[in-house]
Enzyme design. Structure first.
Site, PDB file in Angstrom:
ATOM      1  N   LYS A   4     -10.855  -1.681   5.949  1.00  0.00           N
ATOM      2  CA  LYS A   4     -10.917  -1.581   7.427  1.00  0.00           C
ATOM      3  C   LYS A   4     -12.390  -1.478   7.834  1.00  0.00           C
ATOM      4  O   LYS A   4     -13.122  -2.443   7.660  1.00  0.00           O
ATOM      5  CB  LYS A   4     -10.082  -0.403   7.913  1.00  0.00           C
ATOM      6  CG  LYS A   4      -8.579  -0.572   7.639  1.00  0.00           C
ATOM      7  CD  LYS A   4      -7.788   0.520   8.317  1.00  0.00           C
ATOM      8  CE  LYS A   4      -6.303   0.350   8.186  1.00  0.00           C
ATOM      9  NZ  LYS A   4      -5.774   0.741   6.852  1.00  0.00           N
ATOM     10  N   THR A  46      -8.626   3.538   3.036  1.00  0.00           N
ATOM     11  CA  THR A  46      -8.540   2.136   2.620  1.00  0.00           C
ATOM     12  C   THR A  46      -9.970   1.664   2.444  1.00  0.00           C
ATOM     13  O   THR A  46     -10.905   2.308   2.926  1.00  0.00           O
ATOM     14  CB  THR A  46      -7.855   1.270   3.697  1.00  0.00           C
ATOM     15  OG1 THR A  46      -8.506   1.500   4.943  1.00  0.00           O
ATOM     16  CG2 THR A  46      -6.377   1.595   3.830  1.00  0.00           C
ATOM     17  N   ASP A  49      -6.879  11.630   5.852  1.00  0.00           N
ATOM     18  CA  ASP A  49      -6.735  10.187   5.624  1.00  0.00           C
ATOM     19  C   ASP A  49      -7.695   9.505   6.594  1.00  0.00           C
ATOM     20  O   ASP A  49      -7.416   9.398   7.792  1.00  0.00           O
ATOM     21  CB  ASP A  49      -5.286   9.775   5.899  1.00  0.00           C
ATOM     22  CG  ASP A  49      -5.099   8.264   5.855  1.00  0.00           C
ATOM     23  OD1 ASP A  49      -6.097   7.532   5.700  1.00  0.00           O
ATOM     24  OD2 ASP A  49      -3.943   7.815   5.989  1.00  0.00           O
ATOM     25  N   GLU A 108      -4.646  -0.279 -18.290  1.00  0.00           N
ATOM     26  CA  GLU A 108      -3.933   0.959 -17.941  1.00  0.00           C
ATOM     27  C   GLU A 108      -4.710   2.173 -18.440  1.00  0.00           C
ATOM     28  O   GLU A 108      -5.196   2.180 -19.578  1.00  0.00           O
ATOM     29  CB  GLU A 108      -2.543   0.967 -18.577  1.00  0.00           C
ATOM     30  CG  GLU A 108      -1.534   0.176 -17.778  1.00  0.00           C
ATOM     31  CD  GLU A 108      -0.153   0.215 -18.396  1.00  0.00           C
ATOM     32  OE1 GLU A 108       0.019   0.849 -19.454  1.00  0.00           O
ATOM     33  OE2 GLU A 108       0.746  -0.401 -17.817  1.00  0.00           O
ATOM     34  N   ARG A 164      -9.228  -5.433   0.044  1.00  0.00           N
ATOM     35  CA  ARG A 164      -8.008  -4.699   0.382  1.00  0.00           C
ATOM     36  C   ARG A 164      -7.707  -3.681  -0.725  1.00  0.00           C
ATOM     37  O   ARG A 164      -7.629  -4.069  -1.899  1.00  0.00           O
ATOM     38  CB  ARG A 164      -6.882  -5.728   0.446  1.00  0.00           C
ATOM     39  CG  ARG A 164      -5.749  -5.406   1.343  1.00  0.00           C
ATOM     40  CD  ARG A 164      -5.151  -6.677   1.882  1.00  0.00           C
ATOM     41  NE  ARG A 164      -5.811  -6.979   3.134  1.00  0.00           N
ATOM     42  CZ  ARG A 164      -5.495  -6.411   4.294  1.00  0.00           C
ATOM     43  NH1 ARG A 164      -4.536  -5.528   4.364  1.00  0.00           N
ATOM     44  NH2 ARG A 164      -6.145  -6.733   5.394  1.00  0.00           N
ATOM     45  N   TYR A 182      -5.828  -6.346 -18.437  1.00  0.00           N
ATOM     46  CA  TYR A 182      -4.997  -5.138 -18.329  1.00  0.00           C
ATOM     47  C   TYR A 182      -5.830  -3.947 -18.758  1.00  0.00           C
ATOM     48  O   TYR A 182      -6.498  -4.003 -19.795  1.00  0.00           O
ATOM     49  CB  TYR A 182      -3.759  -5.241 -19.229  1.00  0.00           C
ATOM     50  CG  TYR A 182      -2.496  -5.281 -18.412  1.00  0.00           C
ATOM     51  CD1 TYR A 182      -2.136  -4.183 -17.640  1.00  0.00           C
ATOM     52  CD2 TYR A 182      -1.684  -6.408 -18.383  1.00  0.00           C
ATOM     53  CE1 TYR A 182      -1.000  -4.208 -16.854  1.00  0.00           C
ATOM     54  CE2 TYR A 182      -0.543  -6.446 -17.603  1.00  0.00           C
ATOM     55  CZ  TYR A 182      -0.204  -5.335 -16.831  1.00  0.00           C
ATOM     56  OH  TYR A 182       0.915  -5.366 -16.055  1.00  0.00           O
TER      57      TYR A 182
HETATM   58  C1  LIG Z   1      -4.595   5.937   8.745  1.00  0.00           C
HETATM   59  C2  LIG Z   1      -4.018   4.939   7.792  1.00  0.00           C
HETATM   60  N1  LIG Z   1      -3.674   5.329   6.549  1.00  0.00           N
HETATM   61  C3  LIG Z   1      -3.148   4.486   5.646  1.00  0.00           C
HETATM   62  C4  LIG Z   1      -2.956   3.154   5.950  1.00  0.00           C
HETATM   63  C5  LIG Z   1      -2.294   2.275   4.938  1.00  0.00           C
HETATM   64  O1  LIG Z   1      -3.088   1.326   4.397  1.00  0.00           O
HETATM   65  P1  LIG Z   1      -2.447   0.038   3.653  1.00  0.00           P
HETATM   66  O2  LIG Z   1      -2.042  -0.895   4.735  1.00  0.00           O
HETATM   67  O3  LIG Z   1      -3.573  -0.441   2.787  1.00  0.00           O
HETATM   68  O4  LIG Z   1      -1.280   0.520   2.855  1.00  0.00           O
HETATM   69  C6  LIG Z   1      -3.330   2.681   7.212  1.00  0.00           C
HETATM   70  C7  LIG Z   1      -3.139   1.251   7.525  1.00  0.00           C
HETATM   71  O5  LIG Z   1      -2.945   0.814   8.593  1.00  0.00           O
HETATM   72  C8  LIG Z   1      -3.856   3.596   8.161  1.00  0.00           C
HETATM   73  O6  LIG Z   1      -4.189   3.209   9.391  1.00  0.00           O
END
Ligand SMILES: Cc1ncc(COP(=O)(O)O)c(C=O)c1O
Length: 414
Positions: A224, A221, A195, A52, A230, A50
């Protein structure tokens, strides 16, 4: 005791999944094969701790070692994205995005993101997601040519006057013009949030334009195109935003960070910083180009008529079968893909008129242009005769032989 002895049910299913991953061809654009070294540390004793808080500011004792690990992950992440701040604690991409909103917005504030049905993500304001429930969300989309029309984004932004604009997508085959988005954000006094979950692996290899210095804040993420464990990450160059992000993630929306995953992120980043990574990312794009060319040569329509990145979007608006039919037919041949809506969609999101295909996972297995050409032609053969179940079985056998030359894992557990 080994897992095999302790829990044969889960052991057997994990091995069944190993067989599926090895024998089939993984073409879901958001999936990839991570390194055994990443899995090794993810399955380590670090899961017991842990911690935090943040390095040197923890609410628990005994954090000296995990502090070092988290600092390594942070430093590598900053180096990778060429920025001053990184938070490596988000448990997923969705939680990273939730953290960004919580840091920069108040409930009821307006956000402008890409429509889910045009390639955006649930967390970009979709009404079924907390991003669309907590904040007032508005959307831009793509034109019938499959591209973002930045003048239209500008028009919508001037009408809506959002506090934050989200750019980045889950199903968009073209480069994102971050500079243009920033111009629009500045005109209306909005934060620009990029994002880059889908394209991060290309960005860090110089295979996609950089979101910095244009975006105020960037999320991704790690599983990917980055091929790590993950999880999620958030980056910025703004000190005030950085402070807000840290408190939004902890204690805002998360508790104890997953230290085994943070260690795995650090290992993944080491790979992303290597020369080998640049070769991989270049190959991902080159394979996507081959896939696009063969499919178009075989008379299939692609949204935006090609690709700049790791994915292609096929459109079946001119065919008498749906994305769902295509998904099933390819699945019968061991090719895993996902159905997707397309611009000008006429079918429901459960049926769709399109298919999203990506090259990151096959490239991780070692597939190059020659193999992609073979796979793309098989895809066209299957779709040309979509009801021919015998052909699907025949191709499945041929693809299993091809896949057996590109072994990705010898075992499921590390
Ligand atoms: C552009 C985008 N942002 C965020 C996410 C979310 O990721 P997670 O599945 O890890 O929550 C995804 C997942 O498909 C995504 O394609």
């Amino acid at each position: 005791m080994s897992l095999e002895c302790f829990d044969q049910e889960v052991f057997n299913l994990t091995n069944q999944e190993l067989k599926r991953q090895c024998e089939g061809l993984e073409m879901i654009a958001s999936e990839n094969f991570t390194l055994p070294e990443v899995m090794e540390v993810m399955g380590s004793i670090l899961t017991n701790k842990y911690a935090e808080g943040y390095p040197n500011k923890r609410y628990y004792g005994g954090c000296e070692v995990v502090d070092e690990i988290e600092n390594i992950a942070i430093e590598r992440c900053k180096k990778l994205f060429k920025c001053n701040f990184a938070n490596v604690q988000p448990n997923s991409g969705s939680q990273a995005n939730q953290g960004v909103y919580a840091a920069l917005l108040n409930p009821g504030d307006k956000i402008l993101g890409m429509d889910l049905s045009h390639g955006g993500h649930l967390t970009h304001g979709a009404k079924v997601s907390s991003s669309g429930k907590i904040y007032e969300s508005f959307f831009y989309g793509v034109e019938l040519d499959g591209r973002i029309n930045y003048e239209k984004v500008r028009e919508i932004a001037h009408i809506v006057k959002p506090k934050l604009i989200v750019c980045g997508a889950s199903a968009y085959a073209r480069f994102i013009d971050f500079a243009k988005f920033r111009e629009i954000a500045d005109e209306v006094g909005a934060y620009l949030f990029a994002d880059i979950a889908h394209i991060a692996g290309l960005v860090v290899a110089g295979e996609h334009p950089d979101p910095f210095p244009h975006a105020h804040v960037v999320s991704s993420t790690t599983h990917k195109t980055l091929r790590g464990p993950r999880g999620g990450i958030i980056m910025s160059n703004d000190e005030e935003i950085a402070k807000k992000i840290n408190s939004a993630i902890f204690p805002g929306i998360q508790g104890g960070p997953l230290m085994h995953v943070i260690a795995a992120k650090a290992v993944g980043f080491k790979f992303n910083l290597s020369e080998e990574w640049k070769i991989y990312a270049k190959q991902v794009r080159s394979n996507a180009q081959v896939l696009a060319k063969v499919l178009m040569d075989r008379k299939y329509k692609l949204v935006s008529d090609g690709t700049d990145n790791h994915l292609v979007l096929m459109s079946f608006l001119d065919r008498d079968f749906s994305g769902k039919d295509a998904d099933i037919a390819l699945g019968n041949s061991g090719i895993t893909v996902n159905k997707n809506t397309v611009p000008g969609e006429i079918r429901s999101p459960f049926i769709t008129s399109g298919l999203r295909l990506g090259t990151p996972a096959l490239t991780a297995r070692g597939f190059k242009e020659k193999e992609m050409e073979i796979v793309a032609n098989y895809i066209a053969d299957i779709l040309d005769d979509i009801n021919n179940v015998n052909l699907q079985k025949e191709i499945k056998q041929k693809l299993q032989v091809l896949a057996s030359n590109f072994i990705i894992y010898e075992k499921a557990m590390f």
